[in-house]
Design a protein around this motif. Structure first.
Motif, PDB file in Angstrom:
ATOM      1  N   ALA A   1      -4.014   7.577 -14.977  1.00  0.00           N
ATOM      2  CA  ALA A   1      -5.167   6.990 -15.756  1.00  0.00           C
ATOM      3  C   ALA A   1      -5.670   8.611 -16.380  1.00  0.00           C
ATOM      4  O   ALA A   1      -6.376   9.090 -15.790  1.00  0.00           O
ATOM      5  N   GLU A   2      -5.349   8.725 -17.659  1.00  0.00           N
ATOM      6  CA  GLU A   2      -6.047  10.075 -18.212  1.00  0.00           C
ATOM      7  C   GLU A   2      -7.104   9.931 -19.030  1.00  0.00           C
ATOM      8  O   GLU A   2      -7.900  10.798 -19.181  1.00  0.00           O
TER       9      GLU A   2
ATOM     10  N   ALA B   1     -15.521   0.256  -0.263  1.00  0.00           N
ATOM     11  CA  ALA B   1     -14.133  -0.516  -0.485  1.00  0.00           C
ATOM     12  C   ALA B   1     -13.747  -0.683  -1.811  1.00  0.00           C
ATOM     13  O   ALA B   1     -12.701  -0.478  -2.472  1.00  0.00           O
ATOM     14  N   LYS B   2     -14.904  -1.135  -2.575  1.00  0.00           N
ATOM     15  CA  LYS B   2     -14.600  -1.566  -3.924  1.00  0.00           C
ATOM     16  C   LYS B   2     -14.151  -0.330  -4.891  1.00  0.00           C
ATOM     17  O   LYS B   2     -13.293  -0.586  -5.646  1.00  0.00           O
ATOM     18  N   LEU B   3     -14.924   0.548  -4.792  1.00  0.00           N
ATOM     19  CA  LEU B   3     -14.855   1.707  -5.583  1.00  0.00           C
ATOM     20  C   LEU B   3     -13.373   2.451  -5.314  1.00  0.00           C
ATOM     21  O   LEU B   3     -12.744   2.933  -6.062  1.00  0.00           O
ATOM     22  N   ILE B   4     -13.039   2.486  -4.042  1.00  0.00           N
ATOM     23  CA  ILE B   4     -11.570   3.036  -3.749  1.00  0.00           C
ATOM     24  C   ILE B   4     -10.475   2.206  -4.167  1.00  0.00           C
ATOM     25  O   ILE B   4      -9.579   2.721  -4.834  1.00  0.00           O
ATOM     26  N   LYS B   5     -10.663   0.737  -4.062  1.00  0.00           N
ATOM     27  CA  LYS B   5      -9.759  -0.218  -4.410  1.00  0.00           C
ATOM     28  C   LYS B   5      -9.744  -0.156  -6.175  1.00  0.00           C
ATOM     29  O   LYS B   5      -8.460  -0.268  -6.809  1.00  0.00           O
ATOM     30  N   ARG B   6     -10.822  -0.055  -6.809  1.00  0.00           N
ATOM     31  CA  ARG B   6     -10.915   0.007  -8.303  1.00  0.00           C
ATOM     32  C   ARG B   6     -10.576   1.349  -8.786  1.00  0.00           C
ATOM     33  O   ARG B   6     -10.666   1.561 -10.085  1.00  0.00           O
TER      34      ARG B   6
ATOM     35  N   ILE C   1      -7.518   7.905  -8.417  1.00  0.00           N
ATOM     36  CA  ILE C   1      -7.999   8.782  -7.567  1.00  0.00           C
ATOM     37  C   ILE C   1      -7.651   8.830  -6.099  1.00  0.00           C
ATOM     38  O   ILE C   1      -7.257   9.501  -5.570  1.00  0.00           O
ATOM     39  N   TYR C   2      -7.326   7.383  -5.574  1.00  0.00           N
ATOM     40  CA  TYR C   2      -7.137   7.071  -4.511  1.00  0.00           C
ATOM     41  C   TYR C   2      -5.573   6.531  -4.286  1.00  0.00           C
ATOM     42  O   TYR C   2      -5.383   6.154  -3.095  1.00  0.00           O
ATOM     43  N   GLY C   3      -4.988   6.491  -5.222  1.00  0.00           N
ATOM     44  CA  GLY C   3      -3.606   6.054  -5.125  1.00  0.00           C
ATOM     45  C   GLY C   3      -2.716   6.744  -6.121  1.00  0.00           C
ATOM     46  O   GLY C   3      -3.129   7.676  -6.503  1.00  0.00           O
TER      47      GLY C   3
ATOM     48  N   GLU D   1     -10.882   4.947 -21.170  1.00  0.00           N
ATOM     49  CA  GLU D   1     -10.541   3.648 -21.651  1.00  0.00           C
ATOM     50  C   GLU D   1      -9.305   3.030 -20.809  1.00  0.00           C
ATOM     51  O   GLU D   1      -9.360   2.136 -20.505  1.00  0.00           O
ATOM     52  N   GLN D   2      -8.596   4.061 -20.151  1.00  0.00           N
ATOM     53  CA  GLN D   2      -7.512   3.379 -19.393  1.00  0.00           C
ATOM     54  C   GLN D   2      -8.057   2.999 -17.924  1.00  0.00           C
ATOM     55  O   GLN D   2      -7.508   2.181 -17.379  1.00  0.00           O
ATOM     56  N   VAL D   3      -9.015   3.807 -17.600  1.00  0.00           N
ATOM     57  CA  VAL D   3      -9.662   3.712 -16.312  1.00  0.00           C
ATOM     58  C   VAL D   3     -10.225   2.066 -16.494  1.00  0.00           C
ATOM     59  O   VAL D   3     -10.194   1.296 -15.384  1.00  0.00           O
TER      60      VAL D   3
END
Length: 257
Positions: free
Chosen positions: A106-107, A91-96, A100-102, A110-112
């Motif tokens: 973020a190219e 859940a944490k990985l998907i939310k953060r 990817i999931y939203g 650093e943006q990630v």
């Protein structure tokens, strides 16, 4: 069944059996395992620096065992089990990772990272530095602190600015040492210098912890060569002068190239 799932299920089954039948495993608690987990983590870190893939595989297995062990104890206490642990990180990985999931863009890496820090601030962590573990080794902690505050814009713009800060802190330390400052003051200035150097390392994309550990390993290797050569000649290191030692030290340096 997927080979990976089969292997993981076997580990869970082994853990259940050990916890039920082995006197040592039955005795362990979350706290008693803590120092062992830290030790295993450092062993993995050593293997990574040595780029020893076989050793890395083994150390990852040891850490996996610890994760399963903690989850087993958690389930016995009615707090959480391994499924809860995995669902939590999923859940944490998907939310953060909304890029990817939203629909967030973020190219770059650093943006990630910037997005990640912003998300954490909106999900319970109200202070920028609250996610830095108190028990981290000081050098790693300094690096993480600097990286965290960068996420909210509190940072230098250019490496040259950071280097100027390093030189400034170096001069301050030298002045305090030359004028007989107290040990407390010297420690403070030395800490400021280290903090600035770690910050510079971050700007030039060098991990200071890895860099220092590689230097440690290099020093140990050279000194062991010195010891070995001295022993061959029947010499006692304590009775050798620095010039004699340097001969073997320089030999070791040449062997590295």
């Amino acid at each position: 069944m997927d080979k990976r799932l089969q292997a993981f299920q076997q580990l869970l089954d082994i853990m259940d059996e050990l916890r039920a039948k082995c006197p040592w495993d039955k005795k362990q608690t979350l706290e008693s395992l803590r120092h062992l987990t830290i030790e295993e983590t450092y062993e993995l870190a050593d293997a990574i620096l040595d780029d020893d893939l076989e050793e890395i595989k083994g150390e990852l297995g040891d850490l996996m065992l610890h994760i399963v062990f903690y989850a087993k104890i958690g389930s016995e206490r009615g707090a959480f089990d391994i499924a809860d642990v995995l669902e939590s990180i999923n859940a944490k990985l998907i939310k953060r990772h909304p890029h990817i999931y939203g629909d967030v863009k973020a190219e770059t890496a650093e943006q990630v990272k910037d997005n990640w820090e912003k998300i954490k601030l909106h999900t319970g962590k109200k202070r920028v530095l609250s996610g830095v573990p108190k028990s981290l080794p000081a050098m790693i902690k300094a690096y993480r602190i600097q990286d965290k505050v960068k996420g909210v814009g509190f940072d230098w713009e250019k490496p040259e600015q950071v280097w100027e800060k390093v030189l400034e802190e170096m001069e301050e330390l030298k002045n305090e040492a030359d004028t007989g400052a107290s040990q407390k003051k010297l420690e403070e200035e030395y800490g400021d210098l280290l903090f600035a150097l770690i910050n510079y390392a971050r700007f030039i994309k060098v991990n200071p912890e890895n860099a220092l550990e590689r230097t440690n390993k290099k020093f140990v290797k050279r000194f062991e060569h010195l010891e070995k050569q001295a022993k061959k000649l029947g010499k006692d290191l304590k009775l050798m002068n620095l010039e004699e030692m340097d001969v073997f030290w320089n030999e070791a340096k040449k062997m590295e190239h």
